[in-house]
Write a protein that holds these residues in place. Sequence first.
Motif, PDB file in Angstrom:
ATOM      1  N   GLU A 160     -45.698  69.071 -65.152  1.00 16.02           N
ATOM      2  CA  GLU A 160     -44.827  69.992 -65.681  1.00 16.02           C
ATOM      3  C   GLU A 160     -43.666  69.942 -64.773  1.00 16.02           C
ATOM      4  OE1 GLU A 160     -47.953  70.674 -64.825  1.00 16.02           O
ATOM      5  OE2 GLU A 160     -48.863  71.410 -66.887  1.00 16.02           O
ATOM      6  N   GLU A 161     -43.842  69.616 -63.434  1.00 14.46           N
ATOM      7  CA  GLU A 161     -42.614  69.529 -62.603  1.00 14.46           C
ATOM      8  C   GLU A 161     -42.264  68.152 -62.466  1.00 14.46           C
ATOM      9  OE1 GLU A 161     -44.263  71.454 -59.105  1.00 14.46           O
ATOM     10  OE2 GLU A 161     -44.621  73.211 -59.915  1.00 14.46           O
ATOM     11  N   GLY A 162     -42.462  67.138 -63.038  1.00 15.34           N
ATOM     12  CA  GLY A 162     -41.989  65.713 -63.000  1.00 15.34           C
ATOM     13  C   GLY A 162     -42.485  65.130 -61.994  1.00 15.34           C
ATOM     14  N   ASN A 163     -43.559  65.299 -61.526  1.00 14.03           N
ATOM     15  CA  ASN A 163     -44.279  64.715 -60.217  1.00 14.03           C
ATOM     16  C   ASN A 163     -45.074  63.566 -61.051  1.00 14.03           C
ATOM     17  OD1 ASN A 163     -43.387  66.263 -57.918  1.00 14.03           O
ATOM     18  ND2 ASN A 163     -44.672  67.786 -58.844  1.00 14.03           N
ATOM     19  N   VAL A 164     -45.390  62.400 -60.410  1.00 12.76           N
ATOM     20  CA  VAL A 164     -46.374  61.364 -60.926  1.00 12.76           C
ATOM     21  C   VAL A 164     -47.590  61.693 -60.754  1.00 12.76           C
ATOM     22  CG1 VAL A 164     -46.880  59.010 -60.866  1.00 12.76           C
ATOM     23  CG2 VAL A 164     -44.345  59.517 -60.679  1.00 12.76           C
ATOM     24  N   LEU A 165     -48.348  61.984 -61.745  1.00 13.68           N
ATOM     25  CA  LEU A 165     -49.900  62.347 -61.317  1.00 13.68           C
ATOM     26  C   LEU A 165     -50.585  60.942 -61.389  1.00 13.68           C
ATOM     27  CD1 LEU A 165     -50.312  65.131 -64.035  1.00 13.68           C
ATOM     28  CD2 LEU A 165     -50.280  65.373 -61.411  1.00 13.68           C
ATOM     29  N   GLN A 166     -50.384  59.932 -62.116  1.00 10.92           N
ATOM     30  CA  GLN A 166     -51.039  58.747 -62.185  1.00 10.92           C
ATOM     31  C   GLN A 166     -49.907  57.569 -62.562  1.00 10.92           C
ATOM     32  OE1 GLN A 166     -54.637  58.885 -64.490  1.00 10.92           O
ATOM     33  NE2 GLN A 166     -54.747  56.552 -64.676  1.00 10.92           N
ATOM     34  N   ALA A 167     -50.174  56.554 -62.048  1.00  9.43           N
ATOM     35  CA  ALA A 167     -49.276  55.323 -62.409  1.00  9.43           C
ATOM     36  C   ALA A 167     -50.126  54.211 -62.516  1.00  9.43           C
ATOM     37  CB  ALA A 167     -47.990  54.977 -61.308  1.00  9.43           C
ATOM     38  N   ASP A 168     -49.995  53.303 -63.549  1.00  7.21           N
ATOM     39  CA  ASP A 168     -50.937  52.026 -63.974  1.00  7.21           C
ATOM     40  C   ASP A 168     -49.984  51.053 -64.266  1.00  7.21           C
ATOM     41  OD1 ASP A 168     -53.594  53.238 -63.487  1.00  7.21           O
ATOM     42  OD2 ASP A 168     -53.114  54.396 -65.083  1.00  7.21           O
ATOM     43  N   LYS A 170     -45.279  56.107 -57.079  1.00  7.85           N
ATOM     44  CA  LYS A 170     -46.200  57.423 -56.919  1.00  7.85           C
ATOM     45  C   LYS A 170     -45.348  58.726 -56.193  1.00  7.85           C
ATOM     46  CE  LYS A 170     -50.511  55.162 -57.392  1.00  7.85           C
ATOM     47  NZ  LYS A 170     -51.550  54.575 -56.820  1.00  7.85           N
ATOM     48  N   HIS A 171     -44.375  58.140 -55.312  1.00  5.07           N
ATOM     49  CA  HIS A 171     -43.774  59.358 -54.764  1.00  5.07           C
ATOM     50  C   HIS A 171     -42.269  59.658 -55.283  1.00  5.07           C
ATOM     51  CE1 HIS A 171     -46.429  58.554 -51.408  1.00  5.07           C
ATOM     52  NE2 HIS A 171     -46.061  56.924 -51.621  1.00  5.07           N
ATOM     53  N   TRP A 172     -42.002  59.038 -56.497  1.00  2.00           N
ATOM     54  CA  TRP A 172     -40.869  59.445 -57.281  1.00  2.00           C
ATOM     55  C   TRP A 172     -40.979  60.854 -58.024  1.00  2.00           C
ATOM     56  CZ3 TRP A 172     -39.028  54.656 -60.214  1.00  2.00           C
ATOM     57  CH2 TRP A 172     -38.877  53.357 -59.364  1.00  2.00           C
ATOM     58  N   ARG A 173     -39.838  61.515 -58.242  1.00  2.00           N
ATOM     59  CA  ARG A 173     -40.032  62.573 -59.024  1.00  2.00           C
ATOM     60  C   ARG A 173     -38.880  62.439 -60.274  1.00  2.00           C
ATOM     61  NH1 ARG A 173     -39.607  68.748 -56.866  1.00  2.00           N
ATOM     62  NH2 ARG A 173     -40.001  69.670 -58.839  1.00  2.00           N
ATOM     63  N   PHE A 174     -39.347  62.949 -61.302  1.00  2.34           N
ATOM     64  CA  PHE A 174     -38.737  62.715 -62.595  1.00  2.34           C
ATOM     65  C   PHE A 174     -37.991  64.072 -63.220  1.00  2.34           C
ATOM     66  CE2 PHE A 174     -41.207  59.153 -62.381  1.00  2.34           C
ATOM     67  CZ  PHE A 174     -40.545  57.898 -62.678  1.00  2.34           C
ATOM     68  N   THR A 175     -37.075  64.051 -64.019  1.00  2.52           N
ATOM     69  CA  THR A 175     -36.875  65.494 -64.627  1.00  2.52           C
ATOM     70  C   THR A 175     -38.099  65.990 -65.409  1.00  2.52           C
ATOM     71  OG1 THR A 175     -34.505  64.415 -65.139  1.00  2.52           O
ATOM     72  CG2 THR A 175     -35.359  66.382 -66.379  1.00  2.52           C
ATOM     73  N   PRO A 176     -38.180  67.305 -65.192  1.00  2.00           N
ATOM     74  CA  PRO A 176     -39.524  67.669 -65.671  1.00  2.00           C
ATOM     75  C   PRO A 176     -39.617  67.515 -67.143  1.00  2.00           C
ATOM     76  CG  PRO A 176     -38.353  69.215 -64.180  1.00  2.00           C
ATOM     77  CD  PRO A 176     -37.626  68.173 -64.179  1.00  2.00           C
ATOM     78  N   PRO A 177     -40.611  67.102 -67.636  1.00  2.00           N
ATOM     79  CA  PRO A 177     -40.858  67.069 -69.213  1.00  2.00           C
ATOM     80  C   PRO A 177     -41.126  68.319 -69.841  1.00  2.00           C
ATOM     81  CG  PRO A 177     -42.876  66.381 -67.977  1.00  2.00           C
ATOM     82  CD  PRO A 177     -41.862  66.784 -66.933  1.00  2.00           C
ATOM     83  N   LYS A 236     -47.128  68.586 -69.518  1.00  2.00           N
ATOM     84  CA  LYS A 236     -47.381  67.300 -69.076  1.00  2.00           C
ATOM     85  C   LYS A 236     -46.744  65.961 -69.769  1.00  2.00           C
ATOM     86  CE  LYS A 236     -51.229  68.924 -66.426  1.00  2.00           C
ATOM     87  NZ  LYS A 236     -52.705  68.722 -66.165  1.00  2.00           N
ATOM     88  N   ALA A 237     -46.749  65.081 -69.526  1.00  2.00           N
ATOM     89  CA  ALA A 237     -46.166  63.839 -70.359  1.00  2.00           C
ATOM     90  C   ALA A 237     -46.745  62.592 -69.824  1.00  2.00           C
ATOM     91  CB  ALA A 237     -44.647  63.986 -70.437  1.00  2.00           C
TER      92      ALA A 237
END
Length: 75
Positions: A22-30, A48-55, A63-64
């Motif tokens: 919900e905060e734009g943090n990466v929970l999982q990347a594949d 994995k360390h990037w932060r995105f605009t909250p979805p 979550k998105a």
Amino acid sequence: FPSRLRKKKVRGQIVLLLKLDEEGNVLQADIDSSNLPRFDPYVLNQVKHWRFTPPTQQGRPGKAQARLPIPINIT
């Protein structure tokens, strides 16, 4: 990227599948697709360390999942 990979001229794309909280943090990347497999571990480690605009969904944080193409062009 490590210097051994930066010394080579390469052009390609890595497409990632991301799960964001919900905060734009990466929970999982594949890796979804890639034509530069030697670069995959480095790209995954960085993303994995990037932060995105909250979805949001209907104006509320949520979550998105996203598909993210990353072009690689070293000349």
